[in-house]
Design a protein around this motif. Structure first.
Motif, PDB file in Angstrom:
ATOM      1  N   GLN A 315       0.854  -1.184   0.000  1.00  0.00           N
ATOM      2  CA  GLN A 315       0.000   0.000   0.000  1.00  0.00           C
ATOM      3  C   GLN A 315       0.897   1.244   0.000  1.00  0.00           C
ATOM      4  O   GLN A 315       1.873   1.313   0.747  1.00  0.00           O
ATOM      5  N   VAL A 316       0.567   2.225  -0.844  1.00  0.00           N
ATOM      6  CA  VAL A 316       1.346   3.452  -0.936  1.00  0.00           C
ATOM      7  C   VAL A 316       0.475   4.625  -0.496  1.00  0.00           C
ATOM      8  O   VAL A 316      -0.597   4.858  -1.062  1.00  0.00           O
ATOM      9  N   TYR A 317       0.942   5.351   0.519  1.00  0.00           N
ATOM     10  CA  TYR A 317       0.224   6.512   1.029  1.00  0.00           C
ATOM     11  C   TYR A 317       1.099   7.748   0.828  1.00  0.00           C
ATOM     12  O   TYR A 317       2.268   7.755   1.209  1.00  0.00           O
ATOM     13  N   LEU A 318       0.535   8.787   0.202  1.00  0.00           N
ATOM     14  CA  LEU A 318       1.255  10.026  -0.040  1.00  0.00           C
ATOM     15  C   LEU A 318       0.421  11.227   0.381  1.00  0.00           C
ATOM     16  O   LEU A 318      -0.805  11.217   0.237  1.00  0.00           O
ATOM     17  N   SER A 319       1.118  12.252   0.871  1.00  0.00           N
ATOM     18  CA  SER A 319       0.434  13.503   1.169  1.00  0.00           C
ATOM     19  C   SER A 319      -0.166  14.074  -0.105  1.00  0.00           C
ATOM     20  O   SER A 319       0.459  14.055  -1.167  1.00  0.00           O
ATOM     21  N   GLU A 320      -1.368  14.588  -0.001  1.00  0.00           N
ATOM     22  CA  GLU A 320      -2.096  15.074  -1.171  1.00  0.00           C
ATOM     23  C   GLU A 320      -1.368  16.214  -1.874  1.00  0.00           C
ATOM     24  O   GLU A 320      -1.532  16.420  -3.082  1.00  0.00           O
ATOM     25  N   THR A 321      -0.522  16.945  -1.146  1.00  0.00           N
ATOM     26  CA  THR A 321       0.217  18.052  -1.749  1.00  0.00           C
ATOM     27  C   THR A 321       1.208  17.581  -2.811  1.00  0.00           C
ATOM     28  O   THR A 321       1.676  18.389  -3.617  1.00  0.00           O
TER      29      THR A 321
END
Length: 349
Positions: A315-321
């Protein structure tokens, strides 16, 4: 510790913003127990590059746990005995790092040296301390025992056997020191990579943004899974357990330690990166979030921190910015599920 394979700088054009070709300099050296690479553009590119290399050697001599005569060695040798005089910038760095560490005592500790030295993960003869030894080591880990006195320029560890290890912040802080050199020499553009702590500075000649690649932590070494844009002056630091480790009796032991267990961290994250204006903070948060795991990383992102987290199960989670400048770089993208994390605005705002 962070590694250059975690982040890859995009290619930079060597033309000047004015249309005249600036001088270009590059260097690959070894410092702070890792490979350091620089690419610098500007009228004084070579001078800036050389000065940065000298500054990094001096930085290591001042802040390394393993450097004879370093301020850190002096503090550790006098633990439980007396305060010792150190350089003013040593006090400043320790003060900043301690303020951060005291907010996350279960994930990060400057006083982790007894643990790191006992395990010796990076040495020729690593070992696995037994539970009794780990408990004794954990009892020595307490950053409230670091006493800093700007009035007389001293630092002190209250108990014998305690020790500082700045491995979780030093490379990022070194990026900050080099940034100041680039500013002093009027550098037009530069990329600095200190073992995966990546600083971008200035502007590319074609006006395009800097890009950094994020290594596939579950794939082949050196393979960028995706890339994202970075602004001038930013540092990205990445932590993961895939570079430095040893194996014993079928178990892998990594170089990132959990201060609550006295053992290598067992994280549900394969890798985590933090993007900050401060290199010290980027380094600190990447280590802290790796130990804290996905829940801590998500809390950080939702509170406005810019980060990337890749879990052990893809799973890859990134800040929306980071969304506008994001792109996949690997055919392995189908192996991962992508999630964007937005900042949560408190009700009081």
């Amino acid at each position: 510790m962070k590694w250059r394979a975690a982040c890859l700088a995009a290619l930079l054009c060597a033309a000047s913003l004015t249309g005249c070709a600036p001088r270009e300099a590059s260097a690959t050296t070894y410092a702070m127990d890792t490979i350091v690479s620089q690419r610098v553009w500007g009228p004084q590119a070579q001078q800036a590059c050389s000065e940065a290399s000298r500054a990094l050697a001096d930085f290591e001599a001042q802040f390394s746990l393993y450097a004879a005569g370093s301020d850190i060695e002096k503090i550790n040798d006098a633990a439980g005995q007396k305060p010792v005089a150190v350089q003013a910038d040593t006090l400043s760095l320790l003060r900043r790092a301690q303020a951060l560490s005291l907010r996350y005592p279960c994930q990060f500790a400057l006083t982790i040296a007894p643990v790191t030295l006992a395990w010796n993960v990076n040495g020729e003869e690593p070992c696995v301390p037994d539970e009794a030894e780990r408990a004794a080591l954990c009892a020595l880990v307490d950053d409230t025992d670091l006493v800093l006195n700007e009035a007389d320029g001293t630092a002190f560890l209250r108990r014998a056997g305690q020790g500082l290890d700045l491995g979780g912040v030093a490379k990022g802080a070194a990026c900050d020191a080099v940034r100041a050199i680039y500013e002093e020499y009027g550098v037009q553009g530069a990329v600095l990579d200190i073992g995966g702590n990546l600083l971008v500075y200035g502007e590319k000649a074609d006006g395009a943004p800097f890009r950094a690649g994020f290594r596939d932590p579950l794939g082949e070494r050196g393979t960028a899974l995706f890339s994202f844009e970075m602004a001038s002056g930013q540092v990205v630091a990445v932590s993961g357990g895939y570079e430095r480790y040893f194996e014993a009796d079928g178990t892998r032991y990594i170089h990132i330690f959990d201060p609550t267990t006295g053992a290598p961290a067992e994280s549900d994250l394969a890798a985590v990166g933090a993007v900050c204006e401060s290199g010290l903070e980027a380094d600190f948060y990447s280590t802290t979030l790796y130990v804290g795991g996905l829940d801590e990383a998500l809390r950080y992102m939702r509170a406005g921190g810019v980060a990337i987290a890749v879990t052990q199960d893809g799973q890859v989670y990134l800040s929306e910015t980071l969304q506008d400048g994001f792109r996949w770089e690997s055919a392995q993208e189908g192996e991962y599920a992508l999630h964007w994390v937005s900042e949560e605005v408190s009700q009081g705002e």
